[in-house]
Design a protein around this motif. Structure first.
Motif, short mmCIF file in Angstrom:
data_model
loop_
_atom_site.label_atom_id
_atom_site.label_comp_id
_atom_site.label_asym_id
_atom_site.label_seq_id
_atom_site.Cartn_x
_atom_site.Cartn_y
_atom_site.Cartn_z
N THR A 60 45.35 41.74 41.31
CA THR A 60 44.40 40.69 41.68
C THR A 60 44.38 39.53 40.69
O THR A 60 43.66 38.56 40.91
N THR A 65 40.64 44.92 46.91
CA THR A 65 41.85 44.20 47.30
C THR A 65 43.08 45.10 47.19
O THR A 65 44.01 45.01 48.00
N VAL A 101 35.46 41.47 50.57
CA VAL A 101 36.90 41.23 50.54
C VAL A 101 37.42 41.23 51.96
O VAL A 101 37.02 42.06 52.78
N THR A 144 44.40 37.07 51.24
CA THR A 144 43.23 37.81 50.76
C THR A 144 42.12 36.83 50.38
O THR A 144 42.38 35.76 49.82
N ASN A 193 37.91 36.73 48.82
CA ASN A 193 36.85 37.50 48.16
C ASN A 193 35.65 36.60 47.93
O ASN A 193 35.78 35.39 47.79
#
Length: 425
Positions: free
Chosen positions: A207, A236, A286, A380, A382
């Motif tokens: 990450t 993640t 997430v 991704t 978040n």
């Protein structure tokens, strides 16, 4: 991690994008490494081709009783050279990967240019600042006077930048966390997860916390394990090294976890209260999204975080971070800043980011489409939904009364066991 092919084909674009972020990155260093890598591969392949071609000739000479000594000597030289080239290639590829792991994400084209937080545009507001006909107190004053917060005892137990909550204060924080989880799971389709609070180096690297920000982390002595700075890290990495089906996207997870941060470089900032602690709780969201829909997902995630403050009835604003103020892994970020009457200022309570395929490349997270031959990296995202301690601060300061009491917001009353007002005793 940046796309290797983009680095090779369009280094000027990378150089210009990183310049917009204010990142001091030497792109030529990478290009030099990559040219060396290509040269090593080319020389190695040429030598291996020569060795393969010589095999039948050596066999023919031996069978015919001819001298193959010169050719065999040459094969020995080639073998030694190939070993040297392979060893150097391993070193160069490792150096390339280290370089890529140390470079921040490229900002999305829609991100406003700017050098610092002073250049972040305000997008919208919700509600109004509360009208108070008395001087509002800061949360640490209120909490201490009402017997809910004790920073001196926390310092005795653990040191500075820790807090100890009692009674109503502990229950109010628990109520906020439960309320946040209920909203994100029931209203916005997030699946609740309880992840590990300790992770390994590979997970932290996936990450983007490592290798660049190790000083900001708490590492368990004698191990290669770390306390999580946010649930973004384990959530993640749930799909690290895996390939999802396109039909399963998006995948949304949320988690309530403690977060542990060393706060390196923050000495002298927010030394009082709950704003900047080594340990705090946060509900994290997430999202694993399709690349073509990830920026729509960013708007949805930000709205999900805003829902909490809207239901609480607390004034806030949303800002868009400029190129010079974004986090290491983000391609685009919105911050939600809540109004704190006691401090007479806005403070960040949530940060929602689209990381594009930056983290997915590091963690090797892909998805497969039935219409495409090769799998692609997911995007991704978040975001905090929300930081529980800071939300506690916002409730205390925005719902305080002239007599020092705190009114419990209506949406939290079902979680508070009938407590409607927290009063001085």
């Amino acid at each position: 991690m940046l796309d290797l092919k983009l680095m090779q084909k369009n280094p000027d674009l990378v150089r210009e994008s990183l310049k917009k972020r204010g990142a001091k990155v030497d792109v030529d260093e990478f290009l030099t490494l990559d040219e060396r890598r290509k040269a090593l591969i080319a020389e190695g392949e040429a030598l291996k081709a020569e060795r393969n071609a010589a095999g039948p000739e050596i066999a023919r000479r031996k069978k015919a009783g001819e001298d193959a000594g010169t050719l065999l000597a040459r094969m020995g030289e080639i073998s030694e050279r190939v070993k040297t080239l392979d060893a150097e290639l391993t070193e160069v590829e490792a150096a390339e990967r280290d370089w890529l792991l140390s470079v921040p994400n490229l900002p999305h084209e829609s991100v406003p240019l700017g050098a610092s937080e002073a250049d972040n545009p305000v997008l919208r507001h919700f509600g109004e600042k509360p009208a108070m006909d008395f001087p509002p107190k800061e949360h640490w004053e209120l909490g201490t006077a009402l017997g809910g917060l004790d920073f001196e005892c926390a310092a005795k137990l653990a040191g500075s930048r820790f807090a100890l909550s009692f009674g109503w204060c502990a229950r109010l924080e628990r109520a906020l966390a439960q309320f946040m989880l209920d909203v994100q799971t029931s209203r916005h389709g997030y699946t609740e997860v309880i992840p590990p609070y300790i992770v390994n180096r590979k997970t932290m690297t996936g990450t983007g916390q490592l290798p660049k920000f190790e000083e900001d982390l708490f590492r368990l002595e004698g191990t290669d394990y770390f306390l999580i700075p946010t649930a973004e890290v384990p959530l993640t990495n749930i799909y690290a090294g895996e390939t999802l089906n396109e039909a399963d996207l998006p995948v949304r997870f949320c988690a309530l976890t403690p977060c542990f941060r060393s706060e390196a470089g923050s000495y002298g900032k927010d030394t009082k209260g709950l704003i900047r602690l080594h340990q705090f709780h946060k509900v994290e969201m997430v999202n694993f999204a399709h690349p073509e829909r990830s920026y729509e997902a960013l708007e949805e995630m930000t709205a999900a975080a805003e829902t909490i403050l809207q239901l609480l009835g607390i004034h806030y604003r949303v800002i868009e971070l400029c190129t010079g103020d974004m986090g290491f892994g983000a391609a685009k970020t919105y911050d939600i800043e809540v109004w704190l009457p006691g401090q007479d200022q806005y403070r960040e309570i949530s940060s929602c980011s689209n990381c594009g395929d930056f983290q997915a490349r590091r963690a090797d997270i892909r998805f497969r489409s039935p219409d495409e031959k090769k799998p692609r990296h997911v995007h991704t995202l978040n975001g905090s939904g929300l930081a529980v301690g800071r939300c506690l601060v916002a409730v205390m300061e925005n719902f305080q009364q002239a007599d020092g009491s705190i009114v419990v917001p209506d949406v939290l009353k079902p979680y508070m066991g009938g407590i409607e007002v927290i009063e001085p005793r």
